[in-house]
Scaffold this motif. Structure first.
Motif, PDB file in Angstrom:
ATOM      1  N   SER A  44       0.878  -1.125  -0.035  1.00  0.00           N
ATOM      2  CA  SER A  44      -0.045   0.055  -0.046  1.00  0.00           C
ATOM      3  C   SER A  44       0.956   1.420   0.089  1.00  0.00           C
ATOM      4  CB  SER A  44      -0.956  -0.044   1.147  1.00  0.00           C
ATOM      5  OG  SER A  44      -1.870  -1.091   1.199  1.00  0.00           O
ATOM      6  N   LEU A  45       2.351   1.245   0.345  1.00  0.00           N
ATOM      7  CA  LEU A  45       2.997   2.181   0.032  1.00  0.00           C
ATOM      8  C   LEU A  45       3.262   2.515  -1.369  1.00  0.00           C
ATOM      9  CD1 LEU A  45       5.454   1.825   3.134  1.00  0.00           C
ATOM     10  CD2 LEU A  45       3.757   3.599   2.649  1.00  0.00           C
ATOM     11  N   LEU A  46       2.850   1.718  -2.255  1.00  0.00           N
ATOM     12  CA  LEU A  46       3.093   1.792  -3.792  1.00  0.00           C
ATOM     13  C   LEU A  46       4.645   1.978  -3.966  1.00  0.00           C
ATOM     14  CD1 LEU A  46       0.078   4.335  -4.531  1.00  0.00           C
ATOM     15  CD2 LEU A  46       0.519   1.702  -4.756  1.00  0.00           C
ATOM     16  N   ILE A  47       5.495   1.081  -3.371  1.00  0.00           N
ATOM     17  CA  ILE A  47       6.922   1.290  -3.613  1.00  0.00           C
ATOM     18  C   ILE A  47       7.255   0.019  -4.451  1.00  0.00           C
ATOM     19  CG2 ILE A  47       9.231   1.302  -2.742  1.00  0.00           C
ATOM     20  CD1 ILE A  47       8.158   3.249  -0.458  1.00  0.00           C
ATOM     21  N   SER A  48       7.642  -0.039  -5.670  1.00  0.00           N
ATOM     22  CA  SER A  48       8.045  -1.130  -6.387  1.00  0.00           C
ATOM     23  C   SER A  48       9.543  -1.075  -6.515  1.00  0.00           C
ATOM     24  CB  SER A  48       7.113  -1.386  -7.723  1.00  0.00           C
ATOM     25  OG  SER A  48       7.488  -0.332  -8.444  1.00  0.00           O
ATOM     26  N   LYS A  49      10.033  -2.149  -7.244  1.00  0.00           N
ATOM     27  CA  LYS A  49      11.581  -2.101  -7.517  1.00  0.00           C
ATOM     28  C   LYS A  49      11.824  -1.182  -8.522  1.00  0.00           C
ATOM     29  CE  LYS A  49      13.429  -5.506  -9.980  1.00  0.00           C
ATOM     30  NZ  LYS A  49      13.764  -6.798 -10.577  1.00  0.00           N
ATOM     31  N   ASN A  50      10.928  -0.977  -9.664  1.00  0.00           N
ATOM     32  CA  ASN A  50      11.052   0.014 -10.856  1.00  0.00           C
ATOM     33  C   ASN A  50      10.897   1.335 -10.191  1.00  0.00           C
ATOM     34  OD1 ASN A  50      11.591  -1.992 -12.545  1.00  0.00           O
ATOM     35  ND2 ASN A  50       9.001  -2.064 -12.920  1.00  0.00           N
ATOM     36  N   ILE A  52      11.788   2.363  -6.998  1.00  0.00           N
ATOM     37  CA  ILE A  52      13.072   2.770  -6.200  1.00  0.00           C
ATOM     38  C   ILE A  52      14.094   2.829  -7.316  1.00  0.00           C
ATOM     39  CG2 ILE A  52      14.975   1.780  -4.993  1.00  0.00           C
ATOM     40  CD1 ILE A  52      12.560   0.067  -3.612  1.00  0.00           C
ATOM     41  N   LEU A  53      14.142   2.067  -8.623  1.00  0.00           N
ATOM     42  CA  LEU A  53      15.315   2.357  -9.553  1.00  0.00           C
ATOM     43  C   LEU A  53      15.038   3.683 -10.106  1.00  0.00           C
ATOM     44  CD1 LEU A  53      15.587  -1.087 -11.316  1.00  0.00           C
ATOM     45  CD2 LEU A  53      17.173  -0.045  -9.730  1.00  0.00           C
ATOM     46  N   ALA A  54      13.834   4.000 -10.423  1.00  0.00           N
ATOM     47  CA  ALA A  54      13.532   5.521 -10.707  1.00  0.00           C
ATOM     48  C   ALA A  54      14.027   6.542 -10.182  1.00  0.00           C
ATOM     49  CB  ALA A  54      12.250   5.588 -11.462  1.00  0.00           C
ATOM     50  N   MET A  55      13.738   6.462  -8.860  1.00  0.00           N
ATOM     51  CA  MET A  55      14.159   7.611  -7.847  1.00  0.00           C
ATOM     52  C   MET A  55      15.458   7.490  -7.749  1.00  0.00           C
ATOM     53  SD  MET A  55      11.523   9.251  -7.118  1.00  0.00           S
ATOM     54  CE  MET A  55       9.883   9.594  -6.781  1.00  0.00           C
ATOM     55  N   LEU A  56      16.381   6.316  -7.566  1.00  0.00           N
ATOM     56  CA  LEU A  56      17.686   6.351  -7.566  1.00  0.00           C
ATOM     57  C   LEU A  56      18.309   7.036  -8.989  1.00  0.00           C
ATOM     58  CD1 LEU A  56      18.410   2.743  -6.203  1.00  0.00           C
ATOM     59  CD2 LEU A  56      18.715   5.082  -5.041  1.00  0.00           C
TER      60      LEU A  56
END
Length: 197
Positions: A44-50, A52-56
């Motif tokens: 529900s936090l809507l945090i996926s691997k993709n 996280i990669l986009a934010m990094l």
């Protein structure tokens, strides 16, 4: 490297971190408020691997550009446009969640539930998918706020593409659940995501 501690960097990065923190925590809190803590997970936090990669990638672009081209981050009017987009996107998305209440979920429902109703009032009277519209504005706004040209284009394309695929899939089930009522609504009200019918 001292540019990382400049007023520009501190302001832009603190705005970015606050925007991301507020977005995810408010999503989680609203999910608990409408669905109860038993049915809410970290998804529900809507945090996926993709994500996280986009934010990094976004942070790497910011650091490289502020170190090599510090003047590229000093366009305050551009950064402020991004900040306004973040706020507007957040308001649209949270208005969608609050209006839909229990009918709003982060995961597409493939089975009709008793409490699931077709919401056409409030922000849903202007666009069919205001939460997607709000997220698109918010996510692109975060990158404009940082004056990140590559991430702005990348986020716009990736988020748009994600919703361009998700909306037809979701609407297939909405048509199954609500029939002609949804079809008439879809003809009357735009999706809220550019170039997606």
């Amino acid at each position: 490297m001292s540019e990382m501690f400049s007023y520009t960097a501190c302001r832009q990065l603190s705005q970015m971190f606050f925007a991301v923190f507020f977005f995810h925590m408010s999503e989680y809190i609203l999910a608990i408020a409408f669905h109860g803590s038993q049915s809410v997970t970290l998804r529900s936090l809507l945090i996926s691997k993709n994500y996280i990669l986009a934010m990094l990638f976004s942070m790497m672009e910011y650091i490289v550009e502020i170190v090599l081209f510090p003047g590229s981050k000093d366009f305050w009017w551009i950064s402020n446009v991004g900040l306004v987009m973040v706020i507007v996107g957040e308001i649209i998305r949270k208005s969608a969640i609050l209006t839909a209440g229990r009918s709003f979920t982060h995961i597409i429902k493939v089975c009709h539930e008793e409490h699931h109703e077709l919401i056409t009032r409030g922000v849903y009277g202007f666009v069919r998918h205001p939460s997607y519209c709000g997220f698109l504005i918010w996510s692109v706004g975060t990158q404009i706020m940082l004056c990140n040209p590559m991430s702005t284009i990348g986020f716009a394309f990736v988020v748009w593409h994600f919703f361009a695929e998700r909306i037809p899939y979701e609407e297939y089930f909405l048509k199954e659940f609500f029939g002609i009522q949804y079809e008439e609504y879809a003809q009357r009200v735009p999706s809220g995501v550019p170039f997606v019918k």
